[in-house]
Design a protein around this motif. Sequence first.
Motif, short mmCIF file in Angstrom:
data_model
loop_
_atom_site.label_atom_id
_atom_site.label_comp_id
_atom_site.label_asym_id
_atom_site.label_seq_id
_atom_site.Cartn_x
_atom_site.Cartn_y
_atom_site.Cartn_z
N LYS A 8 0.91 -1.19 -0.05
CA LYS A 8 0.03 0.03 0.12
C LYS A 8 0.90 1.21 -0.18
CE LYS A 8 -2.33 1.30 3.87
NZ LYS A 8 -3.06 1.45 4.92
N GLN A 9 0.38 2.20 -0.84
CA GLN A 9 1.31 3.55 -1.04
C GLN A 9 0.34 4.50 -0.23
OE1 GLN A 9 2.80 3.70 -5.10
NE2 GLN A 9 4.51 4.41 -4.04
N ARG A 10 0.92 5.26 0.60
CA ARG A 10 0.22 6.75 0.87
C ARG A 10 0.34 7.50 -0.41
NH1 ARG A 10 -1.28 6.35 6.06
NH2 ARG A 10 -0.07 5.02 7.36
N VAL A 11 -0.72 8.74 -0.20
CA VAL A 11 -0.60 9.44 -1.36
C VAL A 11 0.84 10.12 -1.57
CG1 VAL A 11 -1.70 11.53 -2.30
CG2 VAL A 11 -3.16 9.73 -1.37
N TYR A 12 1.35 10.74 -0.39
CA TYR A 12 2.53 11.24 -0.33
C TYR A 12 3.62 10.56 -0.93
CZ TYR A 12 5.10 9.04 3.29
OH TYR A 12 5.75 7.92 4.11
N GLN A 13 3.71 9.10 -0.99
CA GLN A 13 4.68 8.49 -1.64
C GLN A 13 4.55 8.40 -3.12
OE1 GLN A 13 3.74 4.93 0.68
NE2 GLN A 13 5.54 5.09 1.56
N ILE A 14 3.36 8.53 -3.44
CA ILE A 14 2.86 8.75 -4.76
C ILE A 14 3.49 10.16 -5.50
CG2 ILE A 14 1.19 8.87 -6.65
CD1 ILE A 14 -0.39 6.92 -4.78
N VAL A 15 3.40 11.18 -4.78
CA VAL A 15 3.96 12.46 -5.04
C VAL A 15 5.51 12.51 -5.23
CG1 VAL A 15 4.21 14.66 -4.56
CG2 VAL A 15 2.10 13.67 -3.90
N ILE A 16 6.10 11.53 -4.32
CA ILE A 16 7.39 11.49 -4.24
C ILE A 16 7.73 10.74 -5.53
CG2 ILE A 16 9.58 10.44 -3.24
CD1 ILE A 16 8.26 11.08 -0.51
N ASP A 17 7.25 9.80 -5.91
CA ASP A 17 7.79 8.91 -7.18
C ASP A 17 7.56 9.66 -8.24
OD1 ASP A 17 8.35 6.45 -8.26
OD2 ASP A 17 6.43 6.03 -9.02
N GLN A 18 6.52 10.54 -8.49
CA GLN A 18 6.39 11.49 -9.49
C GLN A 18 7.41 12.41 -9.74
OE1 GLN A 18 3.90 11.48 -12.19
NE2 GLN A 18 3.20 9.67 -11.15
N LYS A 21 10.53 10.59 -10.87
CA LYS A 21 10.58 10.36 -12.47
C LYS A 21 10.77 11.54 -13.16
CE LYS A 21 7.24 6.53 -12.21
NZ LYS A 21 5.73 6.17 -12.34
N SER A 22 10.52 12.73 -12.71
CA SER A 22 10.95 13.85 -13.27
C SER A 22 12.45 14.30 -13.26
CB SER A 22 10.15 15.14 -12.65
OG SER A 22 8.66 14.89 -13.04
N VAL A 23 13.01 13.83 -12.18
CA VAL A 23 14.42 13.80 -11.92
C VAL A 23 15.18 13.08 -13.01
CG1 VAL A 23 16.34 13.74 -10.31
CG2 VAL A 23 14.40 14.77 -9.67
N ASP A 24 14.67 11.76 -13.13
CA ASP A 24 15.11 10.65 -13.82
C ASP A 24 15.00 11.21 -15.26
OD1 ASP A 24 16.29 8.12 -14.33
OD2 ASP A 24 14.30 7.28 -14.03
N LEU A 25 13.92 11.84 -15.66
CA LEU A 25 13.89 12.13 -17.07
C LEU A 25 14.64 13.38 -17.55
CD1 LEU A 25 10.06 11.46 -17.47
CD2 LEU A 25 12.04 10.09 -18.59
N GLY A 26 15.34 13.96 -16.43
CA GLY A 26 15.98 15.30 -16.72
C GLY A 26 15.23 16.51 -16.65
N GLU A 27 13.80 16.22 -16.43
CA GLU A 27 13.12 17.34 -16.46
C GLU A 27 13.07 18.26 -15.14
OE1 GLU A 27 9.18 15.01 -18.49
OE2 GLU A 27 9.26 15.23 -16.41
N LEU A 28 13.55 17.66 -14.11
CA LEU A 28 14.17 18.59 -12.82
C LEU A 28 15.56 18.05 -12.53
CD1 LEU A 28 11.19 17.91 -10.39
CD2 LEU A 28 11.96 20.17 -11.51
N LYS A 29 16.46 19.29 -12.28
CA LYS A 29 17.50 19.15 -12.08
C LYS A 29 18.11 19.89 -10.78
CE LYS A 29 18.70 20.94 -16.02
NZ LYS A 29 17.30 21.10 -16.63
N SER A 30 19.48 19.53 -10.43
CA SER A 30 19.96 20.26 -9.18
C SER A 30 19.77 21.70 -9.35
CB SER A 30 21.16 19.75 -8.91
OG SER A 30 21.62 18.59 -8.76
N GLY A 31 19.18 22.29 -8.32
CA GLY A 31 18.98 23.76 -8.30
C GLY A 31 17.62 24.25 -8.70
N LYS A 80 22.69 12.34 -10.90
CA LYS A 80 22.82 10.93 -10.88
C LYS A 80 22.66 10.71 -9.21
CE LYS A 80 27.94 10.83 -10.84
NZ LYS A 80 29.16 9.97 -11.37
N ASP A 81 23.40 11.57 -8.28
CA ASP A 81 23.43 11.14 -6.85
C ASP A 81 21.95 11.43 -6.27
OD1 ASP A 81 26.01 10.81 -6.84
OD2 ASP A 81 26.45 12.78 -5.92
N LEU A 82 21.13 12.25 -6.78
CA LEU A 82 19.54 12.31 -6.63
C LEU A 82 18.78 11.44 -7.05
CD1 LEU A 82 19.24 16.10 -7.72
CD2 LEU A 82 19.02 15.53 -5.53
N ILE A 83 19.01 10.81 -8.00
CA ILE A 83 18.49 9.77 -8.47
C ILE A 83 18.72 8.65 -7.62
CG2 ILE A 83 17.99 8.19 -10.45
CD1 ILE A 83 18.78 10.61 -12.39
N ALA A 84 19.86 8.40 -7.22
CA ALA A 84 20.26 7.31 -6.66
C ALA A 84 19.63 7.37 -5.18
CB ALA A 84 21.67 7.28 -6.27
#
Length: 231
Positions: A8-18, A21-31, A80-84
């Motif tokens: 079971k996932q709480r809603v906040y966990q789903i927000v974190i996962d989204q 994914k944005s970091v993984d796709l490069g849509e969000l970067k450090s800073g 890459k550290d953020l993703i890890a």
Amino acid sequence: MKFVSIQKQRVYQIVIDQIRKSVDLGELKSGDKLPSERELAEELSVSRAAVREAMSVLEAMRIVKVLPGVGIYIEEDPTKDLIARMDEMVKVGNSDLISLLEVRQAIESQAAHLAAIRRRDSDLRALEEAYGNLKQSVERNEVAAEEDYDFHIAVVEATYNPMLMEAVKFLSEKFLAGLYHSRSESIRIPGKSAIVLEEHWRIYRAIADKNAEQARKLMWEHLDNVKSRYY
């Protein structure tokens, strides 16, 4: 046929996962600056409370920095550290937390025992300060994951055993994720945070009194109580 259990996932966990994914796709970067709480809630079709909870987790894990009146920013770390680090957070499920807490019991009960034997006056002051910070956060009804973590680190530092400290630091990101989950559950139960606070105080007193066996026992019981919430 073997089925895999669905956690079971709480809603906040789903927000974190989204966000991950944005970091993984490069849509969000450090800073980068994140959208506002309201914008995130609307875009993800969740409550603003869920967004706030997600930001609290990410801030506790030092993945975002919340600047009141300014905005929320991705921490200045290599992407890459953020993703890890975010992958580690997403992977921490209930079974992982049980395993993690078992490791913590083994390490930290021994650490409490050694701290009671070896602690100096300066260590007591550090422990008292860490406890005070934890108490203030609990009184403000905050999750206080970092304050909890700082108390446990102060115990390990009082052992003067560099290998113990290395072991704790090696697991530090998982420790913080586990602590957030643990304390976010505690804060939902009336009176539970006060009990957890009392457990920390008793550990501090045993170390201050140089009662090594009592310190070991109290640390084991404290982490056993944390563990019991995941069974």
